[in-house]
Motif scaffolding. Structure first.
Motif, short mmCIF file in Angstrom:
data_model
loop_
_atom_site.label_atom_id
_atom_site.label_comp_id
_atom_site.label_asym_id
_atom_site.label_seq_id
_atom_site.Cartn_x
_atom_site.Cartn_y
_atom_site.Cartn_z
N VAL A 122 -2.86 -15.11 0.98
CA VAL A 122 -1.94 -15.75 2.27
C VAL A 122 -1.26 -16.90 1.67
CG1 VAL A 122 -1.87 -16.63 4.52
CG2 VAL A 122 -3.28 -14.53 3.79
N VAL A 123 0.08 -17.20 1.67
CA VAL A 123 0.83 -18.33 1.25
C VAL A 123 1.02 -19.06 2.38
CG1 VAL A 123 2.33 -19.16 -0.18
CG2 VAL A 123 1.36 -17.20 -0.92
N GLY A 124 0.50 -20.10 2.83
CA GLY A 124 0.92 -21.09 3.87
C GLY A 124 1.88 -22.08 3.39
N ILE A 125 3.05 -22.25 3.98
CA ILE A 125 3.93 -23.03 3.66
C ILE A 125 4.43 -24.00 4.90
CG2 ILE A 125 6.39 -23.14 2.71
CD1 ILE A 125 5.98 -20.83 1.03
N GLY A 126 4.48 -25.28 4.66
CA GLY A 126 5.22 -26.07 5.41
C GLY A 126 6.31 -26.96 4.74
N LEU A 127 7.57 -26.62 5.41
CA LEU A 127 8.97 -27.34 4.82
C LEU A 127 9.54 -28.15 5.74
CD1 LEU A 127 10.96 -27.60 2.40
CD2 LEU A 127 11.97 -25.46 3.43
N ASN A 128 9.80 -29.40 5.45
CA ASN A 128 10.27 -29.94 6.45
C ASN A 128 11.69 -30.09 6.25
OD1 ASN A 128 7.83 -31.41 6.94
ND2 ASN A 128 8.04 -32.92 5.56
N VAL A 129 12.48 -29.64 7.34
CA VAL A 129 13.72 -29.16 7.35
C VAL A 129 14.59 -30.18 8.16
CG1 VAL A 129 15.66 -27.43 7.72
CG2 VAL A 129 13.22 -26.68 7.06
N ASN A 130 14.72 -30.41 9.27
CA ASN A 130 15.60 -30.97 9.95
C ASN A 130 14.98 -32.42 10.70
OD1 ASN A 130 18.10 -29.64 9.59
ND2 ASN A 130 17.34 -28.19 11.22
N ARG A 131 13.58 -32.59 10.40
CA ARG A 131 13.03 -33.96 10.92
C ARG A 131 13.38 -35.00 10.44
NH1 ARG A 131 6.65 -34.30 11.19
NH2 ARG A 131 6.72 -32.46 10.12
N MET A 132 13.87 -36.09 11.40
CA MET A 132 14.12 -37.26 10.83
C MET A 132 13.21 -38.45 11.13
SD MET A 132 17.28 -36.51 10.20
CE MET A 132 18.03 -38.04 9.98
N ALA A 133 12.17 -37.95 11.83
CA ALA A 133 11.13 -39.03 12.01
C ALA A 133 9.71 -38.54 11.70
CB ALA A 133 11.24 -39.66 13.52
N PHE A 134 8.67 -39.40 11.15
CA PHE A 134 7.47 -38.94 10.91
C PHE A 134 6.28 -39.76 11.42
CE2 PHE A 134 10.24 -36.84 8.02
CZ PHE A 134 9.51 -35.57 7.73
N ASP A 135 5.05 -39.24 11.60
CA ASP A 135 3.83 -40.00 11.84
C ASP A 135 3.87 -41.21 10.90
OD1 ASP A 135 1.38 -41.22 12.07
OD2 ASP A 135 0.39 -39.14 12.48
N PRO A 136 3.66 -42.55 11.15
CA PRO A 136 3.70 -43.61 10.27
C PRO A 136 2.32 -43.49 9.30
CG PRO A 136 3.20 -44.30 12.63
CD PRO A 136 3.72 -42.88 12.64
N GLU A 137 1.36 -42.74 9.83
CA GLU A 137 0.16 -42.63 8.98
C GLU A 137 0.49 -41.81 7.77
OE1 GLU A 137 -2.87 -44.30 9.53
OE2 GLU A 137 -1.67 -45.33 10.88
N LEU A 138 1.42 -40.97 7.62
CA LEU A 138 1.78 -40.13 6.57
C LEU A 138 2.14 -41.15 5.33
CD1 LEU A 138 3.35 -36.97 8.21
CD2 LEU A 138 1.12 -37.11 7.35
N PRO A 139 1.73 -40.87 4.27
CA PRO A 139 2.15 -41.87 3.18
C PRO A 139 3.61 -41.65 2.57
CG PRO A 139 0.76 -40.24 2.16
CD PRO A 139 0.71 -40.02 3.68
N ASN A 140 4.20 -40.66 2.73
CA ASN A 140 5.41 -40.66 1.95
C ASN A 140 6.12 -39.37 2.12
OD1 ASN A 140 3.73 -38.91 0.71
ND2 ASN A 140 4.36 -39.12 -1.44
N PRO A 141 6.46 -39.03 3.54
CA PRO A 141 6.81 -37.67 3.67
C PRO A 141 8.56 -37.96 3.83
CG PRO A 141 6.45 -38.92 5.75
CD PRO A 141 5.95 -39.77 4.71
N THR A 142 9.16 -36.80 3.69
CA THR A 142 10.78 -36.71 3.76
C THR A 142 11.11 -35.40 4.25
OG1 THR A 142 12.83 -37.37 2.73
CG2 THR A 142 11.14 -36.14 1.38
N SER A 143 12.35 -35.09 4.25
CA SER A 143 12.97 -33.91 4.85
C SER A 143 14.11 -33.37 4.35
CB SER A 143 13.21 -33.68 6.40
OG SER A 143 14.02 -34.73 6.87
N MET A 144 14.53 -32.46 4.32
CA MET A 144 16.06 -32.00 3.75
C MET A 144 17.04 -32.69 4.59
SD MET A 144 15.10 -27.76 3.43
CE MET A 144 17.05 -27.30 3.10
N ALA A 145 16.84 -33.01 5.59
CA ALA A 145 17.84 -33.67 6.47
C ALA A 145 17.96 -35.15 5.88
CB ALA A 145 17.51 -33.62 8.04
N LEU A 146 16.88 -35.69 5.86
CA LEU A 146 16.90 -37.15 5.38
C LEU A 146 17.50 -37.05 3.87
CD1 LEU A 146 13.41 -38.25 6.93
CD2 LEU A 146 15.64 -39.17 7.37
N LEU A 147 16.87 -36.44 3.09
CA LEU A 147 17.54 -36.27 1.81
C LEU A 147 19.11 -36.23 1.69
CD1 LEU A 147 14.57 -34.46 0.25
CD2 LEU A 147 14.90 -36.75 -0.39
#
Length: 245
Positions: A122-147
């Protein structure tokens, strides 16, 4: 190969274990109540913005000792997908997907064994696509939309992702383990560069990444010049003052 979609699940990886699913099926979900990431971390996603789900594989052609090649194939498929959208990605060992030092996707792979070979994966995948805001506790997130500064059709992205996954899996099935290993290294995050690491003992040190072996062992050169191998859970990256996720 079929696409299954759920509004809510405890975890798409848990659902994908059901015997009714077969190789190549994608089990997608908008909201997970107990989504898992690597090293026991949780995985958060936003309904309607990200792609979260699991791919079911039956890699009976692979010996248990070769299981890391699945991680390589999946990580490279995500690199392939992002390249289609003009995004140059790297693979942070073991298989987080980074762009310019920020995490855009995570992978959690779980295997069932049949003797000396893999039976179901089982291959679980989480891909950030259109999200523009993240939990500030996450160290370094980004998304395809932000990029890229644009929004994406998630259905199109999902179809392309599935195609890329099955293409890399097909390459592995046809005996492409060695080329996958070479490409994995070509996209390896911070290869040959100094990086701070955290050990289970609490010790931190700065080492230089020298590569990854076929079984997934990370080779790190210590300040004294000694090169040591570390398996999953034996070492973590230190990122922005936090342990790597």
């Amino acid at each position: 190969m079929s696409f299954y979609r759920f509004d809510t699940l405890t975890s798409s990886n848990d659902e994908a274990r059901a015997p009714r699913y077969s190789e190549g099926d994608w089990i997608g979900v908008e909201h997970q109540t107990a989504g898992r990431g690597q090293r026991g971390h949780s995985w958060s996603s936003h309904a309607g913005e990200d792609i979260t789900g699991s791919l079911l594989l039956e890699p009976r052609f692979l010996a248990v000792r070769e299981q890391f090649s699945i991680s390589q194939a999946v990580a490279l498929a995500l690199v392939d997908l992002l390249k289609e959208y003009g995004i140059a990605a790297e693979i942070k060992w073991t298989n987080d997907i980074y762009v310019s030092g920020h995490k855009v996707a995570g992978i959690l792979i779980e295997h069932n064994l049949a003797g000396a070979v893999l039976s179901r994966t089982v291959v679980g995948i989480g891909l950030n696509v259109n999200r523009m805001a993240f939990d500030p506790e996450l160290p370094n997130p980004t998304s395809m939309a932000l990029l890229t500064g644009r929004t994406f059709d998630r259905e199109e992205v999902l179809r392309r992702l599935h195609r890329a996954l099955m293409a890399r899996y097909g390459q592995l099935r046809e005996g492409g383990g060695e080329p996958l290993q070479e490409e994995y290294h070509a996209h390896l995050y911070r290869l040959g560069e100094a990086q701070r690491f955290h050990l289970p003992t609490g010790e931190e040190f700065e080492g230089v990444i020298r590569g990854v072996e076929r079984d997934g062992t990370l080779r790190v050169e210590h300040p004294d010049g000694c090169v040591q191998g570390y398996l999953f859970r034996e070492i973590e990256f230190v990122i922005a003052g936090r342990e790597g996720r």
